[in-house]
Motif scaffolding. Structure first.
Motif, mmCIF file in Angstrom:
data_model
loop_
_atom_site.group_PDB
_atom_site.id
_atom_site.type_symbol
_atom_site.label_atom_id
_atom_site.label_comp_id
_atom_site.label_asym_id
_atom_site.label_seq_id
_atom_site.Cartn_x
_atom_site.Cartn_y
_atom_site.Cartn_z
ATOM 1 N N PRO A 1 -76.524 17.685 -42.658
ATOM 2 C CA PRO A 1 -76.867 16.313 -42.688
ATOM 3 C C PRO A 1 -77.978 16.129 -41.817
ATOM 4 O O PRO A 1 -78.528 16.896 -41.202
ATOM 5 N N LEU A 2 -78.498 14.857 -42.207
ATOM 6 C CA LEU A 2 -79.779 14.271 -41.558
ATOM 7 C C LEU A 2 -79.558 12.927 -41.015
ATOM 8 O O LEU A 2 -78.553 12.202 -41.318
ATOM 9 N N MET A 3 -80.189 12.655 -39.864
ATOM 10 C CA MET A 3 -80.324 11.157 -39.250
ATOM 11 C C MET A 3 -81.667 10.635 -39.861
ATOM 12 O O MET A 3 -82.423 11.009 -39.455
ATOM 13 N N VAL A 4 -81.248 9.330 -40.331
ATOM 14 C CA VAL A 4 -82.513 8.460 -40.763
ATOM 15 C C VAL A 4 -82.569 7.235 -39.821
ATOM 16 O O VAL A 4 -81.576 6.620 -39.682
ATOM 17 N N LYS A 5 -83.781 7.176 -39.140
ATOM 18 C CA LYS A 5 -83.917 5.771 -38.248
ATOM 19 C C LYS A 5 -85.289 5.642 -38.325
ATOM 20 O O LYS A 5 -86.440 6.246 -38.166
ATOM 21 N N PRO A 6 -85.562 4.236 -37.757
ATOM 22 C CA PRO A 6 -86.952 3.742 -37.627
ATOM 23 C C PRO A 6 -87.578 4.421 -36.686
ATOM 24 O O PRO A 6 -86.805 4.821 -35.465
ATOM 25 N N ALA A 7 -88.874 4.669 -36.851
ATOM 26 C CA ALA A 7 -89.712 5.440 -35.689
ATOM 27 C C ALA A 7 -89.646 4.627 -34.380
ATOM 28 O O ALA A 7 -90.039 5.123 -33.436
ATOM 29 N N GLN A 8 -89.714 3.253 -34.604
ATOM 30 C CA GLN A 8 -89.782 2.296 -33.681
ATOM 31 C C GLN A 8 -88.856 1.224 -33.636
ATOM 32 O O GLN A 8 -88.881 0.539 -34.758
ATOM 33 N N GLY A 9 -87.746 1.530 -32.846
ATOM 34 C CA GLY A 9 -86.773 0.309 -32.971
ATOM 35 C C GLY A 9 -85.458 0.799 -32.032
ATOM 36 O O GLY A 9 -85.541 1.948 -31.481
#
Length: 320
Positions: free
Chosen positions: A145-153
């Motif tokens: 699996p992957l984790m996707v998140k804002p680069a800044q946040g």
């Protein structure tokens, strides 16, 4: 510097980020904690009235209880530096570095501190190079699996766990709603913990490790700030040896990123007891469900005493 009772502290909270409500809750908690130990403290929003207020009647120090970009990207800290007003927490340069997750992860990697493998993908490149081809390559490179998140946040806004390749496009769209660059990293399974670090004058010290167990398995915005959706264990249910490694790694990350005063380092501990740093927060939440106050309480110290010591350090920096 005078006595503690002579100090006047301005607590900055609110702002215009997605985390405004959480920030106001943190600010009120900080205000109460400072007043409980005898400091004169006022709450102020980060709006157009702030600079005139700082110029007309500058406080002895500022405590930043702002979350999101305003409190964490270094810009407000730079303005406070221009005004000659000392503040608690990382300086502008360190905050700017820590706020940008890809940059912080690169710094950690250079310092030999383990962090999950990742790729940072701006929205423009995502579109120009073809979404399908890019996403296929990401899955090939990093796996699932992957984790996707804002680069800044922060606060888990725009973050999603992707367990199947078909769910990745929607996760990217959700992420781009909060930032123009997505950080996609390997999702490491294990025990989620966080280490709060404070420096009250004798050097940075780690507080008891907090273990995070969200009811639905993902520590998102709702799980962070809604009572009953997350269980915390303080100290974390780790062996003494593993807990020691986690604390040492968190302290190494704090130093590698050039932080000061207080910070929170988020870590994942794999099944074989190996920690990896996920990120850091230079303006940790201080609400009734936030992690740093839990760690302070577990350490047997008073939040007001900790904050007042940090205020006194900030004032002393100005007087040097």
């Amino acid at each position: 510097m005078g006595t503690r009772e002579d100090l006047r502290v301005l607590v900055l909270a609110g702002g215009l980020s997605y985390e405004r409500d959480v920030s106001l809750r943190s600010g009120r908690r900080v205000l109460d904690a400072l007043r409980s130990v005898g400091l004169t403290a006022e709450l102020h929003d980060a709006d157009v009235s702030l600079l005139p207020a700082l110029q007309a009647d500058p406080p002895d120090a500022v405590v930043i209880a702002l979350h999101g970009a305003t409190g964490e990207d270094g810009s407000l800290r730079g303005v406070l530096d221009l005004c000659g007003v000392p503040y608690v927490g990382a300086d502008a340069q360190a905050a700017r570095l820590a706020w940008d997750k890809p940059s912080a992860k690169s710094m950690l990697r250079e310092a030999g501190i383990p962090t999950p493998d990742w790729v940072a993908l701006p929205h423009d490149r995502f579109s120009e190079l073809g979404a399908v081809a890019v996403l296929d390559r990401i899955v090939d490179r990093l796996g699932l699996p992957l984790m996707v998140k804002p680069a800044q946040g922060g606060s888990g806004l725009g973050a999603a766990v992707v367990r199947e390749a078909g769910d990745l496009p929607a996760a990217m769209v959700g992420c781009f709603a909060y930032d123009s660059t997505a950080l996609v990293e390997q999702y490491v399974t294990g025990t989620n913990v966080t280490v709060s670090i404070v420096d009250r004058g004798d050097g940075p010290e780690t507080l008891p490790i907090v273990e995070i167990v969200p009811r639905d398995g993902v520590y998102d915005y709702a799980a962070r700030y809604t009572a009953g959706l997350t269980t915390w264990h303080v100290p974390a249910r780790l062996s003494a040896a593993v807990a020691g490694r986690v604390s040492e790694m968190a302290l190494a990350a704090y130093k590698a990123l050039g932080l000061r005063d207080l910070s929170r380092i988020d870590v994942i501990v794999t099944a074989d007891g190996e920690p990896q740093v996920l990120g850091c927060n230079v303006s940790p939440g201080l609400t009734e469900t936030s992690l740093l106050p839990l760690a302070v309480h577990a350490a047997g110290v008073d939040l007001g005493d900790v904050l007042s010591a940090l205020v006194e350090r900030a004032v002393a920096r100005r007087e040097r």
